[in-house]
Design a protein around this motif. Structure first.
Motif, PDB file in Angstrom:
ATOM      1  N   ILE A 176       0.860  -1.171   0.000  1.00 46.31           N
ATOM      2  CA  ILE A 176       0.000   0.000   0.000  1.00 46.31           C
ATOM      3  C   ILE A 176       0.904   1.232   0.000  1.00 46.31           C
ATOM      4  O   ILE A 176       1.727   1.403   0.900  1.00 46.31           O
ATOM      5  CB  ILE A 176      -0.934   0.028   1.218  1.00 46.31           C
ATOM      6  N   LEU A 177       0.754   2.056  -1.029  1.00 50.22           N
ATOM      7  CA  LEU A 177       1.547   3.268  -1.137  1.00 50.22           C
ATOM      8  C   LEU A 177       0.851   4.405  -0.391  1.00 50.22           C
ATOM      9  O   LEU A 177      -0.365   4.584  -0.507  1.00 50.22           O
ATOM     10  CB  LEU A 177       1.724   3.671  -2.601  1.00 50.22           C
ATOM     11  N   VAL A 178       1.623   5.157   0.363  1.00 55.86           N
ATOM     12  CA  VAL A 178       1.135   6.384   0.976  1.00 55.86           C
ATOM     13  C   VAL A 178       1.736   7.525   0.165  1.00 55.86           C
ATOM     14  O   VAL A 178       2.950   7.708   0.142  1.00 55.86           O
ATOM     15  CB  VAL A 178       1.532   6.491   2.456  1.00 55.86           C
ATOM     16  N   MET A 179       0.874   8.263  -0.531  1.00 53.48           N
ATOM     17  CA  MET A 179       1.316   9.349  -1.401  1.00 53.48           C
ATOM     18  C   MET A 179       0.945  10.683  -0.767  1.00 53.48           C
ATOM     19  O   MET A 179      -0.101  10.804  -0.113  1.00 53.48           O
ATOM     20  CB  MET A 179       0.684   9.212  -2.791  1.00 53.48           C
ATOM     21  N   VAL A 180       1.820  11.670  -0.954  1.00 54.42           N
ATOM     22  CA  VAL A 180       1.604  12.971  -0.323  1.00 54.42           C
ATOM     23  C   VAL A 180       1.861  14.082  -1.331  1.00 54.42           C
ATOM     24  O   VAL A 180       2.513  13.889  -2.362  1.00 54.42           O
ATOM     25  CB  VAL A 180       2.530  13.161   0.902  1.00 54.42           C
ATOM     26  N   ALA A 181       1.345  15.252  -0.995  1.00 53.41           N
ATOM     27  CA  ALA A 181       1.613  16.459  -1.778  1.00 53.41           C
ATOM     28  C   ALA A 181       1.500  17.654  -0.849  1.00 53.41           C
ATOM     29  O   ALA A 181       0.709  17.643   0.105  1.00 53.41           O
ATOM     30  CB  ALA A 181       0.629  16.592  -2.935  1.00 53.41           C
ATOM     31  N   ALA A 182       2.293  18.669  -1.117  1.00 53.07           N
ATOM     32  CA  ALA A 182       2.161  19.931  -0.398  1.00 53.07           C
ATOM     33  C   ALA A 182       0.983  20.698  -0.985  1.00 53.07           C
ATOM     34  O   ALA A 182       0.846  20.791  -2.210  1.00 53.07           O
ATOM     35  CB  ALA A 182       3.435  20.748  -0.513  1.00 53.07           C
ATOM     36  N   MET A 183       0.127  21.216  -0.125  1.00 57.53           N
ATOM     37  CA  MET A 183      -1.055  21.917  -0.602  1.00 57.53           C
ATOM     38  C   MET A 183      -0.675  23.066  -1.530  1.00 57.53           C
ATOM     39  O   MET A 183      -1.333  23.309  -2.551  1.00 57.53           O
ATOM     40  CB  MET A 183      -1.851  22.436   0.591  1.00 57.53           C
ATOM     41  N   TRP A 252      -3.167  18.186   7.964  1.00 57.69           N
ATOM     42  CA  TRP A 252      -3.183  17.267   6.832  1.00 57.69           C
ATOM     43  C   TRP A 252      -4.621  17.068   6.350  1.00 57.69           C
ATOM     44  O   TRP A 252      -5.535  16.867   7.152  1.00 57.69           O
ATOM     45  CB  TRP A 252      -2.624  15.902   7.232  1.00 57.69           C
ATOM     46  N   LEU A 253      -4.804  17.085   5.047  1.00 53.64           N
ATOM     47  CA  LEU A 253      -6.040  16.631   4.428  1.00 53.64           C
ATOM     48  C   LEU A 253      -5.836  15.179   4.010  1.00 53.64           C
ATOM     49  O   LEU A 253      -4.890  14.872   3.284  1.00 53.64           O
ATOM     50  CB  LEU A 253      -6.375  17.484   3.199  1.00 53.64           C
ATOM     51  N   GLY A 254      -6.695  14.297   4.485  1.00 53.33           N
ATOM     52  CA  GLY A 254      -6.631  12.892   4.089  1.00 53.33           C
ATOM     53  C   GLY A 254      -7.694  12.588   3.052  1.00 53.33           C
ATOM     54  O   GLY A 254      -8.878  12.886   3.266  1.00 53.33           O
ATOM     55  N   LEU A 255      -7.307  12.018   1.923  1.00 53.00           N
ATOM     56  CA  LEU A 255      -8.241  11.644   0.867  1.00 53.00           C
ATOM     57  C   LEU A 255      -8.474  10.144   0.900  1.00 53.00           C
ATOM     58  O   LEU A 255      -7.524   9.365   1.058  1.00 53.00           O
ATOM     59  CB  LEU A 255      -7.691  12.040  -0.508  1.00 53.00           C
ATOM     60  N   SER A 256      -9.715   9.736   0.753  1.00 56.10           N
ATOM     61  CA  SER A 256     -10.038   8.308   0.745  1.00 56.10           C
ATOM     62  C   SER A 256     -11.330   8.096  -0.015  1.00 56.10           C
ATOM     63  O   SER A 256     -12.027   9.052  -0.376  1.00 56.10           O
ATOM     64  CB  SER A 256     -10.176   7.773   2.181  1.00 56.10           C
ATOM     65  N   ALA A 257     -11.656   6.821  -0.254  1.00 58.20           N
ATOM     66  CA  ALA A 257     -12.924   6.427  -0.870  1.00 58.20           C
ATOM     67  C   ALA A 257     -13.182   7.152  -2.190  1.00 58.20           C
ATOM     68  O   ALA A 257     -14.294   7.546  -2.484  1.00 58.20           O
ATOM     69  CB  ALA A 257     -14.085   6.655   0.099  1.00 58.20           C
ATOM     70  N   VAL A 258     -12.142   7.313  -2.985  1.00 60.05           N
ATOM     71  CA  VAL A 258     -12.319   7.919  -4.310  1.00 60.05           C
ATOM     72  C   VAL A 258     -12.862   6.845  -5.244  1.00 60.05           C
ATOM     73  O   VAL A 258     -12.254   5.798  -5.430  1.00 60.05           O
ATOM     74  CB  VAL A 258     -10.996   8.487  -4.851  1.00 60.05           C
ATOM     75  N   GLU A 259     -14.009   7.096  -5.811  1.00 62.81           N
ATOM     76  CA  GLU A 259     -14.704   6.060  -6.585  1.00 62.81           C
ATOM     77  C   GLU A 259     -15.461   6.716  -7.738  1.00 62.81           C
ATOM     78  O   GLU A 259     -16.058   7.789  -7.570  1.00 62.81           O
ATOM     79  CB  GLU A 259     -15.686   5.335  -5.683  1.00 62.81           C
ATOM     80  N   THR A 260     -15.460   6.068  -8.888  1.00 66.27           N
ATOM     81  CA  THR A 260     -16.253   6.515 -10.031  1.00 66.27           C
ATOM     82  C   THR A 260     -17.142   5.372 -10.490  1.00 66.27           C
ATOM     83  O   THR A 260     -16.682   4.227 -10.601  1.00 66.27           O
ATOM     84  CB  THR A 260     -15.353   6.952 -11.203  1.00 66.27           C
ATOM     85  N   GLN A 288      -0.832  20.049   3.881  1.00 63.76           N
ATOM     86  CA  GLN A 288      -0.374  18.890   3.131  1.00 63.76           C
ATOM     87  C   GLN A 288      -1.530  17.919   2.933  1.00 63.76           C
ATOM     88  O   GLN A 288      -2.529  17.961   3.661  1.00 63.76           O
ATOM     89  CB  GLN A 288       0.782  18.195   3.864  1.00 63.76           C
ATOM     90  N   VAL A 289      -1.381  17.045   1.950  1.00 62.67           N
ATOM     91  CA  VAL A 289      -2.425  16.084   1.598  1.00 62.67           C
ATOM     92  C   VAL A 289      -1.796  14.698   1.539  1.00 62.67           C
ATOM     93  O   VAL A 289      -0.667  14.539   1.069  1.00 62.67           O
ATOM     94  CB  VAL A 289      -3.039  16.407   0.218  1.00 62.67           C
ATOM     95  N   TYR A 290      -2.532  13.691   2.004  1.00 57.38           N
ATOM     96  CA  TYR A 290      -2.076  12.314   1.878  1.00 57.38           C
ATOM     97  C   TYR A 290      -3.221  11.438   1.381  1.00 57.38           C
ATOM     98  O   TYR A 290      -4.401  11.769   1.510  1.00 57.38           O
ATOM     99  CB  TYR A 290      -1.541  11.754   3.208  1.00 57.38           C
ATOM    100  N   LEU A 291      -2.874  10.316   0.813  1.00 57.13           N
ATOM    101  CA  LEU A 291      -3.839   9.289   0.432  1.00 57.13           C
ATOM    102  C   LEU A 291      -3.122   7.950   0.439  1.00 57.13           C
ATOM    103  O   LEU A 291      -1.885   7.889   0.473  1.00 57.13           O
ATOM    104  CB  LEU A 291      -4.448   9.580  -0.949  1.00 57.13           C
ATOM    105  N   GLN A 292      -3.887   6.871   0.425  1.00 56.38           N
ATOM    106  CA  GLN A 292      -3.331   5.521   0.435  1.00 56.38           C
ATOM    107  C   GLN A 292      -3.945   4.737  -0.723  1.00 56.38           C
ATOM    108  O   GLN A 292      -5.163   4.736  -0.896  1.00 56.38           O
ATOM    109  CB  GLN A 292      -3.633   4.845   1.778  1.00 56.38           C
ATOM    110  N   VAL A 293      -3.101   4.071  -1.478  1.00 55.37           N
ATOM    111  CA  VAL A 293      -3.564   3.385  -2.674  1.00 55.37           C
ATOM    112  C   VAL A 293      -2.734   2.125  -2.891  1.00 55.37           C
ATOM    113  O   VAL A 293      -1.523   2.114  -2.650  1.00 55.37           O
ATOM    114  CB  VAL A 293      -3.475   4.325  -3.902  1.00 55.37           C
TER     115      VAL A 293
END
Length: 357
Positions: A176-183, A252-260, A288-293
């Motif tokens: 599982i990759l933890v990806m980040v970005a600076a806002m 931190w903003l955490g992003l999850s449950a991205v679905e189309t 900052q923002v993180y997500l897991q994929v």
């Protein structure tokens, strides 16, 4: 060093999203301080999110003083300490229904819904002999009708791997990759379709989320367990076509449950809901923002890299067989049945929050 106040109110509703330090009167007498992110200020009440993820509600009548304070210092990215911090924050963003602490291990159980909410997060040593720790964990999960699953981040708990090898508990094939970005590095986006943000998921949002599985009640409790959770949705022809979820913890903003929805793919809708949540986080003061994929979800990884995300670290699950206490291979907590000899990652659907589509 003890923090001292000049008794003056130097914050206002315009400071929502900033890190603040406030002092308030207690009903039983005396005063206490709270430091954290000012989530909201409305109807005579302030909400301050502390570093541990709890939210303190303060009435204006109890407010004695307040001021803005600098953001908490950041540790260098990529170090074990930084990985530990981000894993802790991500756990706040995806809160389990039942938890227990064993030294530096966080045991999580949520009726079997998602590996992330039903695994042991190992961020530091357990504080006891390894065999005793593993026996305790095994009993704790057996009491809940669940097999043991460990979530092991890179660079953390290296002594755990040989102990699990000795017990015959194999790692899963996926990382599982933890990806980040600076806002500040994420450019603002323009929506091609209106994105609706809500404090709770409605039936349309839940209907689009294919990872609810067989435990929708537990799923909703996990999804809404963080008080800052926001649910984004795009509707096309009255039907929800794309969704995402965001949480705010410690800047931190955490992003999850991205679905189309399958019939709405290749229209850029996933990018739109992600950008809407990024703008929400930016307005709330997230830095900052993180997500897991999952590392085999190539379309999602390409999407996130295109938006400006980079890999911070990764983690892998290791699991034990189904618990003997759940005979005949049945989990009273989740209603699931495990075939003999199967392991949790094979018996439970993939974690939809990690397998972001």
């Amino acid at each position: 060093m003890e923090q001292r106040f000049v008794l003056a109110l130097k914050i206002s509703p315009e400071d929502v999203g900033c890190r603040v330090s406030v002092r308030r009167r207690l009903p039983e007498g005396g005063m206490t301080d709270a430091v954290g992110q000012l989530l909201r200020w409305s109807d005579g009440t302030l909400s301050v999110a502390r570093r541990d993820g709890t939210v303190t509600e303060i009435t204006e009548t109890a407010l004695v003083a307040g001021k803005k304070v600098p953001p908490a210092p950041e540790r260098p990215a990529g170090t074990a300490a930084r990985i530990r911090d981000l894993q802790r924050i991500a756990a706040l963003g995806w809160p389990a229904l039942h938890t227990a602490r064993l030294g530096g291990w966080l045991l999580r159980a949520s009726a079997g819904w998602t590996l992330r909410a039903n695994s042991v997060l190992t961020s530091a040593p357990p504080g006891t002999a390894m065999d005793q720790a593993l026996d305790f964990v095994t009993d704790w999960y057996a009491d809940r009708g669940l097999p043991v699953v460990f979530s092991i981040p890179d660079l953390l708990e290296p002594e755990l791997w040989p102990a699990l090898d000795a017990r015959g508990w194999p790692p899963t094939s996926r990382r599982i990759l933890v990806m980040v970005a600076a806002m500040a590095a994420l450019p603002p986006g323009t929506s091609v379709a209106p994105v609706r943000l809500a404090a709770a998921p409605d039936d349309g949002w839940l209907g689009c989320y294919r990872s609810l599985g067989e435990t929708p009640a537990a799923a909703v409790r996990v999804l809404t367990g963080n008080q800052t959770a926001v649910f984004a949705a795009i509707r096309v022809d009255e039907a929800v076509a794309a969704i995402a979820r965001g949480t705010l913890d410690e800047g931190w903003l955490g992003l999850s449950a991205v679905e189309t929805a399958p019939e709405a793919r290749r229209r850029g809708l996933a990018k739109q809901v992600v950008r809407a949540l990024v703008e929400h986080g930016r307005a709330a003061g997230a830095r900052q923002v993180y997500l897991q994929v999952a590392d085999d979800n190539e379309p999602a990884i390409a999407l996130y890299r295109g938006l400006g995300f980079a890999e911070h670290h990764a983690y892998r699950y290791r699991s034990a067989a189904a618990p003997a206490a759940a005979a005949p291979n049945h989990s009273p907590a989740s209603g699931r049945t495990w075939p003999t000899g199967r392991h949790l990652p094979d018996a439970i659907p993939r974690d939809g929050a990690e397998g972001t589509r």
